[in-house]
Design a protein around this motif. Structure first.
Motif, PDB file in Angstrom:
ATOM      1  N   ALA A 183      36.635  42.127  41.440  1.00 48.95           N
ATOM      2  CA  ALA A 183      36.961  42.664  42.763  1.00 48.95           C
ATOM      3  C   ALA A 183      38.428  43.091  42.807  1.00 48.95           C
ATOM      4  N   TRP A 184      39.316  42.277  42.247  1.00 52.88           N
ATOM      5  CA  TRP A 184      40.735  42.626  42.236  1.00 52.88           C
ATOM      6  C   TRP A 184      40.964  43.936  41.481  1.00 52.88           C
ATOM      7  N   LEU A 195      47.212  37.171  42.055  1.00 52.88           N
ATOM      8  CA  LEU A 195      45.838  36.888  42.494  1.00 52.88           C
ATOM      9  C   LEU A 195      45.593  35.409  42.791  1.00 52.88           C
ATOM     10  N   GLY A 196      46.036  34.513  41.944  1.00 56.30           N
ATOM     11  CA  GLY A 196      45.824  33.086  42.182  1.00 56.30           C
ATOM     12  C   GLY A 196      46.429  32.624  43.501  1.00 56.30           C
ATOM     13  N   ALA A 197      47.651  33.062  43.778  1.00 54.38           N
ATOM     14  CA  ALA A 197      48.323  32.682  45.025  1.00 54.38           C
ATOM     15  C   ALA A 197      47.615  33.285  46.234  1.00 54.38           C
ATOM     16  N   ARG A 222      37.655  31.545  45.349  1.00 58.67           N
ATOM     17  CA  ARG A 222      38.089  30.844  44.135  1.00 58.67           C
ATOM     18  C   ARG A 222      38.313  31.854  43.027  1.00 58.67           C
ATOM     19  N   MET A 223      39.062  31.438  42.041  1.00 64.13           N
ATOM     20  CA  MET A 223      39.273  32.275  40.872  1.00 64.13           C
ATOM     21  C   MET A 223      37.966  32.284  40.086  1.00 64.13           C
ATOM     22  N   SER A 224      37.440  33.448  39.849  1.00 64.26           N
ATOM     23  CA  SER A 224      36.187  33.601  39.112  1.00 64.26           C
ATOM     24  C   SER A 224      36.173  34.987  38.488  1.00 64.26           C
TER      25      SER A 224
END
Length: 149
Positions: free
Chosen positions: A41-42, A11-13, A33-35
Motif C-alpha cells: 500500500a505504501w 512507514l513504521g512511525a 501493523r507492519m505487513s
C-alpha cells in the motif's frame, strides 16, 4: 518542528501513530501493523502524484501525520478538490500546534494545486476533533454516510 512529505523509512512511525485512531468496528478491525500488505500500500501511495502523506517531525521523531488526496473533478470548472484523512498526533504532543501545522500545510498544498475545497471527515463520536477542525476554519455542512464492504 518541521512538516514534510513522508518517505519510506517513516512507514513504521506512521503505522504506530495510526494505531491511535482506533477506527475499529465489530465487523472491521483496524489492524494497523507492519505487513507486506502495508508495504505494498505504501508503494502505491508514494508513487501516486495526487497523494501525499505528511509527517510532523520534532528532534528526529515523527509526532504527527496526515494523508492528503487531490481529486480530479468535472464540476466547479474542472477544479480539483482535496480530502484530508488519517490526521493523528501522538498523545504527548497534542494541543501544541502539531495538528494545526499539519492541516495548514495540507490546505496550502491544496490551494497551490488549484483545489476549490478541502474536505475532512471525522467520526461522529470525535467531538474534540470536530471542535479542532472548526477552529481551523472548517464548517460542518454535510452529513456523511458510509457503507463497509
Amino acid at each position: 518542528m518541521i512538516i514534510r512529505s513522508a518517505i519510506r523509512s517513516d512507514l513504521g512511525a506512521i503505522l504506530r501513530l495510526l494505531r491511535e485512531l482506533g477506527d475499529e468496528t465489530p465487523t472491521h478491525p483496524s489492524a494497523v501493523r507492519m505487513s507486506s500488505a502495508a508495504v505494498r500500500a505504501w508503494t502505491r501511495i508514494e508513487t501516486d502524484e495526487d497523494r501525499t502523506v505528511l509527517v510532523a517531525e520534532r528532534r528526529g521523531q515523527i509526532i504527527g501525520t496526515l494523508d492528503l488526496l487531490l481529486v480530479a473533478n468535472l464540476t466547479h470548472d474542472a477544479k480539483p478538490w482535496a480530502l484530508v484523512d488519517n490526521v493523528v498526533v501522538e498523545a504527548g504532543s497534542r494541543r501544541g500546534g502539531v495538528g494545526r501545522a499539519l492541516v495548514d500545510d495540507a490546505v496550502d498544498r491544496a490551494a497551490r494545486a488549484g483545489c476549490y475545497k478541502v474536505e475532512v471527515l471525522s467520526h461522529e463520536r470525535r467531538h474534540g476533533a470536530h471542535a479542532f477542525y472548526t477552529t481551523l476554519g472548517f464548517d460542518n455542512t454535510t452529513e456523511g454516510f458510509r457503507r463497509y464492504l
